[in-house]
Design an enzyme around this catalytic site. Sequence first.
Site, PDB file in Angstrom:
ATOM      1  CG  PHE A   1       2.244  53.376  87.904  1.00 29.70           C
ATOM      2  CD1 PHE A   1       2.490  54.349  88.785  1.00 29.70           C
ATOM      3  CD2 PHE A   1       2.705  53.563  86.864  1.00 29.70           C
ATOM      4  CE1 PHE A   1       3.095  55.602  88.665  1.00 29.70           C
ATOM      5  CE2 PHE A   1       3.623  54.770  86.390  1.00 29.70           C
ATOM      6  CZ  PHE A   1       3.504  55.728  87.220  1.00 29.70           C
TER       7      PHE A   1
ATOM      8  CE  LYS B   1       7.680  53.814  81.832  1.00 33.82           C
ATOM      9  NZ  LYS B   1       6.562  53.237  82.673  1.00 33.82           N
TER      10      LYS B   1
ATOM     11  CG  ASP C   1      -0.542  50.864  81.268  1.00 34.22           C
ATOM     12  OD1 ASP C   1       0.479  50.830  80.285  1.00 34.22           O
ATOM     13  OD2 ASP C   1      -0.624  51.640  81.946  1.00 34.22           O
TER      14      ASP C   1
END
Length: 403
Positions: free
Chosen positions: A146, A260, A231
Amino acid sequence: MPAAELTKSQELIDIEERYGAHNYKPLDVVIERGEGVWVYDVEGKKYLDCLASYSAVNQGHCHPRILQTLIEQAHRVTLTSRAFRNDQLPLLYQDLHDLTGYDMALPMNSGAEAVETAVKAARKWGYTVKGIPDGQAEIIVCANNFHGRTTTIVGFSTDEQYRRGFGPFTPGFKVIPFGDAAALDKAITPNTCAFLVEPIQGEAGILIPPDGYLREAARICRANRVLLMCDEIQSGLGRTGKLFACMYEHVTPDVLIVGKALSGGFYPVSAVLASREVLGVFQPGDHGSTFGGNPLACAIARTALRVLAEEKMVQRSAELGAYFLDRLRTLRSPDIVEVRGRGLWIGIELRTPARPYCEALKEQGILCKETHDRVIRLAPPLVITRDEIDWAFVRIRKVIERP
Ligand SMILES: *Cc1c(COP(=O)(O)O)cnc(C)c1O
């Protein structure tokens, strides 16, 4: 039921369903306020947030110091665009360098934009530094990845729903199994510029690869002059009990992608960190973003990072995560396949759909979200206390072990 008798929550849900695109299926809780690990709905009911906005609020909801920074900076200047310089961006660069040791950073807003930035950097590095023939660069990615929702990124997803109806997709990506270093070795060609991987696959269900995988992947990448791009948008900034999940294997990726919690949830801030050799490929005009690197974002990110360090949140994640995991491993239910995790990032894998459990947990005052159907993800803000974990555990046990 006549409109007058609808609860405030139901009224708001109805408006949302009528006028909003249905690209999410949220739990029906309408939050109006948050503080630390707790959020409150419009009826005043209180919940322990065990999702932490997909780890964007590692520092806890509305952290007072980050809030103070936001207010102060918003009074000064919020957006200059990169047409001009601002006084906050250099300070964020300095802080990111001091924290991570990387030569350079490139600021963006959402995580997906940072991933796109990394893809562009890797390709241009491939052409201008490695000498890959024009238009031939390949990037290797993992099954069940993802990395965000842009058309390029969903193009290399292996989740059918993420792709269906959105093609044609960007070519140049090759998918290999996650956790399989031999597959990486085999997939590399002279045209491979990068390997893009999550150190732990979060959305896939907190999938932790075999010990040594990342270290071996780093070795293979180095031997073949392929950039290792990690990531850490969700796994980074303390979530797993280290500042970055890569640190469990003493791996320093060539390219590190963060987002985030870089803003503590106040504002979208993401960044790509890399060496001068990699980020140096960008020339003026090659890439950009109107909001990327704006002074409000930079000020917020600096305080978000400082709070993480000064309040020892990474350490808290390691200690309290281990405690929470130990407790959760005592759960007894024929529905449980496995309880796994690193730091305060825990997945309970079930034999049956997780959604009904998440609905039942909501009734008990705990908010969490199923990921990939059969995994309950528990990822509270890192400011959670031992008592709050105990509070949550009693309720989780009640729901999971119910007859
Ligand atoms: C959330 C996430 C992204 C995308 O970030 P957005 O801010 O939603 O675009 C990318 N990669 C990982 C691992 C993520 O968890």
